[in-house]
Write a protein that holds these residues in place. Sequence first.
Motif, short mmCIF file in Angstrom:
data_model
loop_
_atom_site.label_atom_id
_atom_site.label_comp_id
_atom_site.label_asym_id
_atom_site.label_seq_id
_atom_site.Cartn_x
_atom_site.Cartn_y
_atom_site.Cartn_z
N TYR A 156 0.97 -1.54 -0.08
CA TYR A 156 0.11 0.13 -0.10
C TYR A 156 0.91 1.56 -0.08
O TYR A 156 2.27 1.71 1.02
CB TYR A 156 -1.14 -0.06 1.26
CG TYR A 156 -1.82 -1.52 1.55
CD1 TYR A 156 -1.84 -2.54 1.71
CD2 TYR A 156 -3.53 -1.48 0.78
CE1 TYR A 156 -2.75 -3.12 2.00
CE2 TYR A 156 -4.39 -1.85 1.01
CZ TYR A 156 -3.98 -2.85 1.46
OH TYR A 156 -4.85 -3.78 1.54
N ASP A 192 -4.19 3.19 0.38
CA ASP A 192 -4.36 3.15 -1.38
C ASP A 192 -3.62 2.41 -1.42
O ASP A 192 -2.39 1.54 -1.80
CB ASP A 192 -3.23 4.44 -1.99
CG ASP A 192 -3.94 4.34 -3.33
OD1 ASP A 192 -3.41 5.38 -4.27
OD2 ASP A 192 -4.22 3.31 -3.87
N GLN A 193 -4.54 0.45 -1.45
CA GLN A 193 -4.29 -0.33 -2.70
C GLN A 193 -3.87 0.23 -3.24
O GLN A 193 -3.18 -1.44 -4.33
CB GLN A 193 -5.39 -1.18 -2.37
CG GLN A 193 -5.32 -2.78 -2.75
CD GLN A 193 -6.88 -3.67 -1.91
OE1 GLN A 193 -7.38 -3.16 -1.77
NE2 GLN A 193 -6.04 -4.64 -1.78
N VAL A 194 -4.71 0.38 -4.76
CA VAL A 194 -4.02 0.61 -6.37
C VAL A 194 -3.62 2.16 -6.51
O VAL A 194 -4.08 3.08 -6.99
CB VAL A 194 -4.78 0.33 -6.91
CG1 VAL A 194 -4.33 -0.10 -8.55
CG2 VAL A 194 -6.21 -0.60 -6.54
#
Length: 124
Positions: free
Chosen positions: A32, A98-100
């Motif tokens: 992340y 934020d995963q992406v």
Amino acid sequence: QVQLVESGGGLVQAGGSLRLSCAASGRTFSNYAMGWFRQAPGKEREFVAAITRSGGTYYADSVKGRFTISRDNAKNTVSLQMNSLKPEDTAVYYCAADQVPIGTLRRPYEYEYWGQGTQVTVSS
């Protein structure tokens, strides 16, 4: 899925320092990008600082040179060292994940997970 818990907020005089920490659950913390945002009463949530998966850092102009973001992937934590605090830094500070991380990392909608926030009050 990740859960975030902030700590370290409090009351400090102008010119003082505080260190905020954010503990993340889960085994994929290193995947992340992490950010810190803040929200003062009656104002929108605003970007403070972000750190990429590889350790690159970004700061809002208002805190550049005073705040430092860092991460410890072994401990699943991200920290915000705040020096030379000003009354205008008073706000609730939020940690976010934020995963992406393909965007700017400066906009709240880019982050999927949020902590509950910790209050920082700077007295003049």
